[in-house]
Design an enzyme around this catalytic site. Sequence first.
Site, PDB file in Angstrom:
ATOM      1  N   TRP A 102      53.190 103.886  80.004  1.00 53.31           N
ATOM      2  CA  TRP A 102      54.470 104.623  80.455  1.00 53.31           C
ATOM      3  C   TRP A 102      55.832 105.645  80.141  1.00 53.31           C
ATOM      4  CZ3 TRP A 102      55.553 100.633  82.800  1.00 53.31           C
ATOM      5  CH2 TRP A 102      55.053  99.303  82.000  1.00 53.31           C
ATOM      6  N   ASP A 171      60.450 104.808  72.821  1.00 55.70           N
ATOM      7  CA  ASP A 171      60.548 103.589  74.063  1.00 55.70           C
ATOM      8  C   ASP A 171      59.500 102.666  73.064  1.00 55.70           C
ATOM      9  OD1 ASP A 171      59.600 101.477  75.334  1.00 55.70           O
ATOM     10  OD2 ASP A 171      58.555 102.877  77.291  1.00 55.70           O
ATOM     11  N   LYS A 195      59.775  91.288  75.742  1.00 50.07           N
ATOM     12  CA  LYS A 195      58.248  91.655  74.596  1.00 50.07           C
ATOM     13  C   LYS A 195      58.577  91.138  72.944  1.00 50.07           C
ATOM     14  CE  LYS A 195      56.418  94.690  77.467  1.00 50.07           C
ATOM     15  NZ  LYS A 195      56.253  95.475  78.228  1.00 50.07           N
TER      16      LYS A 195
HETATM   17  C1  LIG Z   1      56.607  96.922  79.084  1.00 48.96           C
HETATM   18  C2  LIG Z   1      57.055  98.558  78.972  1.00 48.96           C
HETATM   19  C3  LIG Z   1      57.793  98.864  79.593  1.00 48.96           C
HETATM   20  C4  LIG Z   1      58.160  98.727  81.239  1.00 48.96           C
HETATM   21  O1  LIG Z   1      59.595  97.760  80.601  1.00 48.96           O
HETATM   22  P1  LIG Z   1      60.662  96.837  81.727  1.00 48.96           P
HETATM   23  O2  LIG Z   1      61.523  96.257  81.115  1.00 48.96           O
HETATM   24  O3  LIG Z   1      59.609  96.432  82.948  1.00 48.96           O
HETATM   25  O4  LIG Z   1      60.819  98.363  82.814  1.00 48.96           O
HETATM   26  C5  LIG Z   1      58.149 100.402  79.356  1.00 48.96           C
HETATM   27  N1  LIG Z   1      58.074 100.868  78.186  1.00 48.96           N
HETATM   28  C6  LIG Z   1      56.445  99.875  77.237  1.00 48.96           C
HETATM   29  C7  LIG Z   1      56.290 100.478  76.228  1.00 48.96           C
HETATM   30  C8  LIG Z   1      56.077  98.467  77.534  1.00 48.96           C
HETATM   31  O5  LIG Z   1      55.680  98.124  76.298  1.00 48.96           O
END
Ligand SMILES: *Cc1c(COP(=O)(O)O)cnc(C)c1O
Length: 359
Positions: A102, A171, A195
């Site tokens: 990511w 993030d 999540k």
């Molecule tokens: C799942 C995830 C993403 C991607 O998320 P989307 O909403 O599908 O763009 C980005 N960063 C992390 C840390 C993730 O776990």
Amino acid sequence: MATIYNFNPGPAVLPKSVLDRAQKEFQNYPGLGYSIMEASHRGKQVVQIFAETEKKLLSLMGLGDQYRALFLQGGATMQFIQIPMNFLGAGKKADYIDTGMWTSKAIKEGKRYGGVNVLFSGKDANYTALPDLKKLAYSPDAAYTWMCSNNTIFGTQYRELPDVKNPLISDMSSDILSKRLDFGRFGIIFAGAQKNLGPSGVTLVVIRKDLLDRCNPELPELLSYKGQAENDSMVNTPPVFGVYLMGLMLDWIAGEAGGLAAVEKRNEQKAGLLYGAIDGSQGFYKCPVVAKDRSLMNIVFTLPDEDKTALFVKEAEAAGFVNLKGHRSVGGIRASIYNAMPVEGCEKLAAFMAAFAKR
Ligand SMILES: *Cc1c(COP(=O)(O)O)cnc(C)c1O
């Protein structure tokens, strides 16, 4: 039917009481007479849901009115683009800490908009360890410093934060509100909701207000944080249902789940059960992550060979433990145990792991 425990990395398990409440209100939102999904986003109820969800969020994070919470679309991935779009540009640069897929993706997008200085990359070590944050050579003139607090695919999670003067961006898609944290250390926190905060379709961006004035003024309102903040996340039709459900999740965290301290304690207990099963298996299960960086949210491990891994996934599924396969890029097993995974799910999985290893 036996209880199903869903270890999916995202979209992920939601608390049953949240789903029950959403179901109860689904056709007739209290005081509305029809579904919130049928309501105007300019109407009283939706406007109120947005305002209250923002308030609940900032309150759970212990943040005052120096921050705004925005509810945007495009997923966490859109933030890989939108952040540099707002804060980079010709002659500017930003620091990035590369700890997995990511952050690699974020770096790739960042490069489109300005200079990207990669302070650390865990790539050669297969992203099994995080850097010592005290030893990185931060750029004093960076527009921001980028990190990913929990690396969903590789199963690493920071236990400390970098001490930087420029805005720290994290993030937090896979560990937001999973533990207590000094959220005031960040300039921007963002997370795809699917999540730990609700369904997919809404992306949370918590931004310190002084950064709104640093947004690129040339951007269209839709893409500018300032534009979104001025319109209370309603430049266009927002993801109403996602924000509504996020609000229910926040009520659940603050209420039934006992608040962030209790959530944190439970998450430590849950992860402890699974790491205990790994470490107590005499090498049958192995976690590739260095012990100090192990994630409390995504527990990754391997078995001795592919056949046993496939058999594990199959038998686990038959026993009610579903979606345990590791990310397609790394293989092995991954158990994602976000806030809504009950302790019981981890107890039972740990027992299953021990019995399987013995067999
Ligand atoms: C799942 C995830 C993403 C991607 O998320 P989307 O909403 O599908 O763009 C980005 N960063 C992390 C840390 C993730 O776990």
